[in-house]
Design a protein around this motif. Structure first.
Motif, PDB file in Angstrom:
ATOM      1  N   ALA A  92      -4.696  10.256   7.516  1.00  0.00           N
ATOM      2  CA  ALA A  92      -5.371   9.000   7.831  1.00  0.00           C
ATOM      3  C   ALA A  92      -6.876   9.161   7.684  1.00  0.00           C
ATOM      4  CB  ALA A  92      -5.014   8.569   9.253  1.00  0.00           C
TER       5      ALA A  92
ATOM      6  N   ASP B 266      -8.204   7.046   2.120  1.00  0.00           N
ATOM      7  CA  ASP B 266      -6.805   6.770   1.815  1.00  0.00           C
ATOM      8  C   ASP B 266      -6.537   5.284   1.633  1.00  0.00           C
ATOM      9  OD1 ASP B 266      -6.043   9.436   1.889  1.00  0.00           O
ATOM     10  OD2 ASP B 266      -5.707   9.395   4.045  1.00  0.00           O
ATOM     11  N   ALA B 267      -7.371   4.433   2.159  1.00  0.00           N
ATOM     12  CA  ALA B 267      -7.157   2.999   2.069  1.00  0.00           C
ATOM     13  C   ALA B 267      -7.602   2.475   0.708  1.00  0.00           C
ATOM     14  CB  ALA B 267      -7.922   2.280   3.180  1.00  0.00           C
TER      15      ALA B 267
ATOM     16  N   ALA C  30       0.147   7.497   2.521  1.00  0.00           N
ATOM     17  CA  ALA C  30      -0.967   8.443   2.444  1.00  0.00           C
ATOM     18  C   ALA C  30      -0.612   9.692   3.216  1.00  0.00           C
ATOM     19  CB  ALA C  30      -2.239   7.811   3.029  1.00  0.00           C
TER      20      ALA C  30
ATOM     21  N   VAL D 275      -3.759   1.929   7.004  1.00  0.00           N
ATOM     22  CA  VAL D 275      -3.095   3.010   6.285  1.00  0.00           C
ATOM     23  C   VAL D 275      -1.916   3.457   7.138  1.00  0.00           C
ATOM     24  CG1 VAL D 275      -3.274   5.379   5.429  1.00  0.00           C
ATOM     25  CG2 VAL D 275      -5.190   3.796   5.127  1.00  0.00           C
TER      26      VAL D 275
ATOM     27  N   ASP E 269      -7.485  -3.111   1.752  1.00  0.00           N
ATOM     28  CA  ASP E 269      -6.459  -2.792   2.741  1.00  0.00           C
ATOM     29  C   ASP E 269      -7.083  -2.737   4.136  1.00  0.00           C
ATOM     30  OD1 ASP E 269      -4.488  -2.669   0.900  1.00  0.00           O
ATOM     31  OD2 ASP E 269      -4.331  -0.479   0.854  1.00  0.00           O
TER      32      ASP E 269
ATOM     33  N   TYR F 150       2.381  -2.889   4.401  1.00  0.00           N
ATOM     34  CA  TYR F 150       2.013  -1.489   4.267  1.00  0.00           C
ATOM     35  C   TYR F 150       3.289  -0.652   4.378  1.00  0.00           C
ATOM     36  CZ  TYR F 150      -2.527  -3.507   4.947  1.00  0.00           C
ATOM     37  OH  TYR F 150      -3.630  -4.292   4.792  1.00  0.00           O
TER      38      TYR F 150
ATOM     39  N   THR G 164       1.415   6.175   7.536  1.00  0.00           N
ATOM     40  CA  THR G 164       2.038   7.426   7.099  1.00  0.00           C
ATOM     41  C   THR G 164       3.320   7.645   7.880  1.00  0.00           C
ATOM     42  OG1 THR G 164       1.064   8.975   8.696  1.00  0.00           O
ATOM     43  CG2 THR G 164      -0.277   8.383   6.769  1.00  0.00           C
TER      44      THR G 164
ATOM     45  N   SER H 271       0.844  -1.192   0.000  1.00  0.00           N
ATOM     46  CA  SER H 271       0.000   0.000   0.000  1.00  0.00           C
ATOM     47  C   SER H 271       0.872   1.231   0.000  1.00  0.00           C
ATOM     48  CB  SER H 271      -0.901  -0.015   1.240  1.00  0.00           C
ATOM     49  OG  SER H 271      -1.781  -1.123   1.199  1.00  0.00           O
TER      50      SER H 271
END
Length: 270
Positions: free
Chosen positions: A30, A34-35, A27, A42, A39, A158, A44, A24
């Motif tokens: 959150a 964003d997913a 992003a 997420v 998924d 991820y 970051t 993934s």
């Protein structure tokens, strides 16, 4: 000297898997949107500040882990690395990765009740004894959470990254050569001096002399404490590129390069 030598090769593996669409993508915030479909999380990552310079070399690494619906995901272990980037030397134009990587582990922080993790006071710098020839003055911070801990099953991984720009001071290079026209068998001698920013010791700066376009350098040396150096090389009939390059030991001091006014008369005229 290989720089993808970390046992997990995490940075290189994550970059390849991300390019292939297996991980993934990072992003910016959150949010549920964003997913990607399917998924569960997420991820970051960012830094504060976003950039560094000679006098300010540390950042706080900050990240978040959320579920697909945007709610915080606590107790998630995130593997974080700092990756120093180098430009791949490639005179042939082959379709290879133009960047190679020197990663080091920063740790595996665990997200808190709000889904956040932090690593304070991270040095954005080169660590280790490898040469800084061809180094890029930007560093990647990568973050990876793999649900089963197996990078061979990337469908549950991820990944996020961010780039920290490192503002490097400039340096200079002066030289003189014993001959401007050479032929096969001649000894070409280059004497010179490397000048670094005020307060930075020039001793130990690496100096490289290239003589042939398909070889990155023929001979190398390091400067004396006062910045002076001497290089000598026996010229071959194939030598066609005479260039000096330097690599200071300090990541926050940029190298310099100079093309030498040397012609090899042994090469056929075109």
């Amino acid at each position: 000297m290989p720089r993808k030598s970390l046992p997990t090769r995490l940075a290189a593996s994550a970059a390849l898997l991300l390019a292939a669409g297996a991980l993934s993508a990072p992003a910016a915030a959150a949010n549920p949107s964003d997913a990607s479909p399917g998924d569960a999380y997420v991820l970051t990552v960012s830094t504060n500040p976003a950039g560094t310079d000679y006098d300010h070399r540390t950042v706080d690494v900050i990240g978040t882990v959320t579920r697909a619906d945007g709610t915080p995901a606590p107790h998630i272990p995130v593997t974080v690395q700092e990756v120093v980037l180098f430009t791949t030397w490639n005179p042939w134009g082959d379709p290879i990765d133009p960047t190679y990587y020197e990663p080091r582990d920063l740790g595996t922080p665990v997200s808190d009740a709000d889904g956040k993790f932090t690593i304070p006071d991270v040095d954005i710098d080169h660590v280790g004894g490898s040469s800084l020839l061809n180094v890029q003055h930007r560093v990647q911070i990568t973050a990876l959470y793999d649900e089963d801990g197996d990078l061979n099953t990337p469908q549950d991984g991820y990944y996020a990254d961010t780039t920290v720009a490192a503002d490097a001071k400039s340096s200079s290079l002066s030289y003189k050569v014993n001959k401007k026209k050479v032929k096969a068998g001649d000894i070409l001698t280059v004497q010179g001096k490397v000048t670094l920013p005020k307060g930075v010791e020039p001793g130990g700066t690496e100096v490289f002399l290239q003589t042939y376009n398909e070889v990155e350098y023929h001979v190398r040396t390091t400067t004396e404490d006062d910045g002076f150096f001497v290089l000598s090389v026996r010229v071959s009939a194939d030598d066609d590129t005479f260039e000096l390059r330097t690599a200071p030991r300090d990541f926050y001091v940029a190298g310099a390069s100079r093309s030498l006014p040397v012609t090899n008369t042994s090469r056929p005229r075109t």
